[in-house]
Design an enzyme around this catalytic site. Structure first.
Site, PDB file in Angstrom:
ATOM      1  N   LEU A 217     -22.406  -1.681  -2.532  1.00 48.24           N
ATOM      2  CA  LEU A 217     -23.501  -2.185  -1.696  1.00 48.24           C
ATOM      3  C   LEU A 217     -24.132  -1.124  -0.800  1.00 48.24           C
ATOM      4  O   LEU A 217     -25.102  -1.400  -0.103  1.00 48.24           O
ATOM      5  CB  LEU A 217     -23.013  -3.377  -0.858  1.00 48.24           C
ATOM      6  CG  LEU A 217     -22.756  -4.665  -1.660  1.00 48.24           C
ATOM      7  CD1 LEU A 217     -22.118  -5.738  -0.786  1.00 48.24           C
ATOM      8  CD2 LEU A 217     -24.050  -5.196  -2.275  1.00 48.24           C
TER       9      LEU A 217
ATOM     10  N   GLY B   6     -18.084   0.343  -2.220  1.00 48.28           N
ATOM     11  CA  GLY B   6     -19.184   1.311  -2.172  1.00 48.28           C
ATOM     12  C   GLY B   6     -20.431   0.887  -2.909  1.00 48.28           C
ATOM     13  O   GLY B   6     -21.504   1.484  -2.731  1.00 48.28           O
TER      14      GLY B   6
ATOM     15  N   LEU C 271     -18.005  -4.069   1.249  1.00 51.12           N
ATOM     16  CA  LEU C 271     -19.009  -3.162   0.670  1.00 51.12           C
ATOM     17  C   LEU C 271     -18.862  -3.065  -0.849  1.00 51.12           C
ATOM     18  O   LEU C 271     -19.510  -2.238  -1.489  1.00 51.12           O
ATOM     19  CB  LEU C 271     -18.890  -1.761   1.289  1.00 51.12           C
ATOM     20  CG  LEU C 271     -19.246  -1.665   2.775  1.00 51.12           C
ATOM     21  CD1 LEU C 271     -18.800  -0.332   3.356  1.00 51.12           C
ATOM     22  CD2 LEU C 271     -20.731  -1.865   2.997  1.00 51.12           C
TER      23      LEU C 271
ATOM     24  N   TYR D 245       0.845  -1.196   0.000  1.00 47.68           N
ATOM     25  CA  TYR D 245       0.000   0.000   0.000  1.00 47.68           C
ATOM     26  C   TYR D 245       0.882   1.247   0.000  1.00 47.68           C
ATOM     27  O   TYR D 245       1.350   1.709   1.047  1.00 47.68           O
ATOM     28  CB  TYR D 245      -0.930   0.021   1.212  1.00 47.68           C
ATOM     29  CG  TYR D 245      -1.904  -1.134   1.302  1.00 47.68           C
ATOM     30  CD1 TYR D 245      -2.155  -1.959   0.222  1.00 47.68           C
ATOM     31  CD2 TYR D 245      -2.574  -1.409   2.497  1.00 47.68           C
ATOM     32  CE1 TYR D 245      -3.040  -3.024   0.310  1.00 47.68           C
ATOM     33  CE2 TYR D 245      -3.463  -2.470   2.597  1.00 47.68           C
ATOM     34  CZ  TYR D 245      -3.686  -3.282   1.499  1.00 47.68           C
ATOM     35  OH  TYR D 245      -4.559  -4.335   1.605  1.00 47.68           O
TER      36      TYR D 245
END
Length: 329
Positions: free
Chosen positions: A222, A220, A217, A69
């Site tokens: 969901l 985003g 999710l 990351y």
């Protein structure tokens, strides 16, 4: 650090380490570095601090990061804020990951000091192999992880994106050194339930391995906001808007699930995303925990709110049924 009374902690795998059912994914702390970091807008230190503080105060006690990351930038940003918070973050736990691509298992022990340096004196509570693709097999990787465990440089070992066969191999190899494999971090959501069919979840339950669900999710999707306002899709930064779920046919396919989530959100006086997270961490008992991210304060508030209630068995089952009808086969 105060953990909310409504937030029961769970054991990470068969270890004694107690974690909240939600952690915070920190991919978005990458400061825009590298291809991986380019998925998200660059967050300022103040924004990162607010997100972490809200998470801690809401009962989240662990943070998931990785070498990949932002080439360590996420680890550095996370550690800097946690250290700056003093006693409030003293007990906060960190999970990070070794990047295996184009490397051999020996790199695990050779690069550990870089990871510890990036984490600015904080412990590595969970160290994972980020992907199953290296020049070495899972046994060789676990042999190196065992060295780090014996030296006290890391506290627990997990894997990520390992299929059933590789996960069992890693578990067996680590067990030969007297240590448990505690986790496997996998993509899992209401519309991506492949681990339930490919043997990973069954093996995890059998071996006492925690599944750490990422993208719960679906970046985003969901939340339902893109179903209600499809025009928002063109404003998404990074490649995620190209995934099939964001196409008109994908939105149409998942609409029945979004409708159910909205209905239950009203019934429980919470948001649809909180229903999603609550289902994810409760449907399979204690086996699955989740690591939603947060790029804004209100995302962090949404996350911790999902720990403040529990869906009824009837609603868990209802979501399960509709979810299966619309999920990726």
């Amino acid at each position: 650090m105060t953990v909310s009374s409504h937030t029961p902690l769970r054991n990470l795998g068969t270890s004694d380490l107690k974690i909240s059912a939600l952690g915070l994914g920190t991919w978005q702390f990458s400061k825009g570095n590298g291809f991986v970091g380019g998925f998200w807008p660059v967050l300022e230190k103040k924004e990162i601090e607010e997100i972490i503080q809200i998470s801690l105060r809401g009962g989240i006690n662990w943070f998931d990061t990785a070498e990949a990351y932002g080439k360590g930038k996420s680890e550095e940003a996370l550690a800097e804020v946690l250290n700056g918070l003093g006693d409030e973050a003293k007990e906060a736990l960190i999970a990070t990951k070794w990047w295996p691509v184009l490397r051999t298992a020996k790199s695990i022990t050779q690069t550990i000091d870089q990871r510890l340096q990036a984490l600015k004196g904080r412990a590595i509570d969970l160290y994972m192999v980020h992907q199953p693709f290296s020049f070495s097999n899972a046994t060789a990787e676990m042999n190196e992880m065992a060295v780090l465990l014996k030296e006290g440089k890391i506290n627990h070992v997990g894997v990520s994106n390992f299929n059933e066969r590789k996960m069992r191999e890693a578990h067996r190899a680590l067990k030969n050194h007297g240590f448990p494999l505690v986790s496997n971090q996998m993509k899992y959501s209401m519309i991506d339930r492949r681990i339930e069919k490919n043997g990973v979840l069954d093996a995890a339950k059998e071996l006492g391995i925690t599944i750490i669900a990422y993208s719960p999710l679906e970046q985003g999707l969901l939340t339902g906001k893109f179903h209600k306002k499809p025009e928002l899709i063109k404003n998404i930064t990074g490649p995620r808007k190209l995934s099939s779920g964001f196409k008109p046919s994908g939105l149409q396919r998942t609409q029945p699930l979004i409708d159910l989530l909205d209905q239950l959100a009203q019934e429980y006086h919470v948001s649809a995303s909180q229903i999603v997270l609550n289902w994810t961490i409760n449907f399979h008992g204690d086996t699955i925990v989740a690591i939603p991210g947060a790029t804004k304060k209100h995302h962090a508030e949404e996350n911790v709110g999902a720990l403040s209630f529990r869906l009824s068995d009837k609603h868990l089952a209802e979501i399960d049924r509709v979810s299966k009808e619309v999920s990726v086969k």
